[in-house]
Design a protein around this motif. Structure first.
Motif, PDB file in Angstrom:
ATOM      1  N   HIS A   4     -16.919   3.355 -84.177  1.00 56.41           N
ATOM      2  CA  HIS A   4     -15.607   3.497 -84.814  1.00 56.41           C
ATOM      3  C   HIS A   4     -15.241   4.942 -85.058  1.00 56.41           C
ATOM      4  N   GLU A   5     -14.077   5.246 -84.522  1.00 54.07           N
ATOM      5  CA  GLU A   5     -13.573   6.624 -84.611  1.00 54.07           C
ATOM      6  C   GLU A   5     -12.297   6.581 -85.422  1.00 54.07           C
ATOM      7  N   PRO A   6     -12.407   6.944 -86.678  1.00 55.63           N
ATOM      8  CA  PRO A   6     -11.291   6.747 -87.595  1.00 55.63           C
ATOM      9  C   PRO A   6     -10.134   7.678 -87.319  1.00 55.63           C
ATOM     10  N   LYS A  57     -23.469  10.604 -85.327  1.00 59.50           N
ATOM     11  CA  LYS A  57     -22.740   9.549 -86.039  1.00 59.50           C
ATOM     12  C   LYS A  57     -21.939  10.133 -87.203  1.00 59.50           C
ATOM     13  N   ARG A  60     -18.934  11.816 -85.767  1.00 57.25           N
ATOM     14  CA  ARG A  60     -17.969  10.830 -85.263  1.00 57.25           C
ATOM     15  C   ARG A  60     -17.220  10.183 -86.416  1.00 57.25           C
ATOM     16  N   GLU A  61     -17.961   9.770 -87.449  1.00 59.63           N
ATOM     17  CA  GLU A  61     -17.327   9.070 -88.565  1.00 59.63           C
ATOM     18  C   GLU A  61     -16.495  10.007 -89.436  1.00 59.63           C
TER      19      GLU A  61
END
Lengths: 101, 101
Positions: A4-6, A57, A60-61
DNA sequence: ACCCTTGTTCGACAATAATCGAACAACGCC
DNA sequence: GGCGTTGTTCGATTATTGTCGAACAAGGGT
């Protein structure tokens, strides 16, 4: 499942800053700032692959990177345009510093 | 003893970023960015005075603020000029964001 | 001299985060 | 199908950090 890439605007700036406030992650960001896509394995900064995966991670987050699968690898790139639009000058300022002593 | 206020160029950027990557400290910085000197006690963000003192110490040691004694108070101010010179755009980018949700 | 105000420092505790090895999953290839 | 490569996830450990109350220190009144 997709990593998931917000949406960047959903992320408090403290999260972005915290993501950048680590030597390993900053080295990754520096490498990514060279441009293009980098395989996760290309970041060898003296940590185990578990730790490296963890740092990617976090990035990315925090909305700093995008990742896509490519065969057995995963290609990571910096979300530079979006970052520069939302936080003009931030990346430049951070990247302008020399490699930590 | 004087509170030690290091040379900004001696401080790794990760330390500066980590100092900014906290809600309470960011609120303090926002208040300081209004300009001028602020007494420590003027920052009431729902933490005890011990915690507030701790955060001000983190900011000071990260090179973000200067402190001088004035009677029984201590006046704090942002090292804006130096910061803007060393990290152009950083403070502006961070401060441009709205108060955290 | 006494007290109140303002901050700092000192443990202590809780929460968060970095790190690793091992186990697991997905892919490509032979 | 089986194997090597590439990453992720899990559980555990350690280190760092945020938080507080209480004790302390320094000033300025009165």
């Amino acid at each position: 499942m997709e990593p998931h890439e917000p949406d960047l605007t959903d992320i408090p700036v403290t999260i972005v800053l915290a993501a950048l406030a680590d030597d390993v992650r900053l080295q990754i960001v520096r490498a990514l700032a060279e441009g293009g896509e980098h395989a996760c394995g290309s970041f060898d900064f003296g940590v185990s692959k578990a730790t490296r995966s963890h740092h990617l991670k976090v990035l990315r987050e925090a909305g700093l990177t995008r990742t896509r699968a490519a065969g057995t690898s995963r290609l990571v790139r910096l979300r530079r345009d979006e970052l520069d639009r939302l936080y003009p000058g931030l990346l430049d300022a951070v990247l302008s510093t020399r490699t930590p002593a």
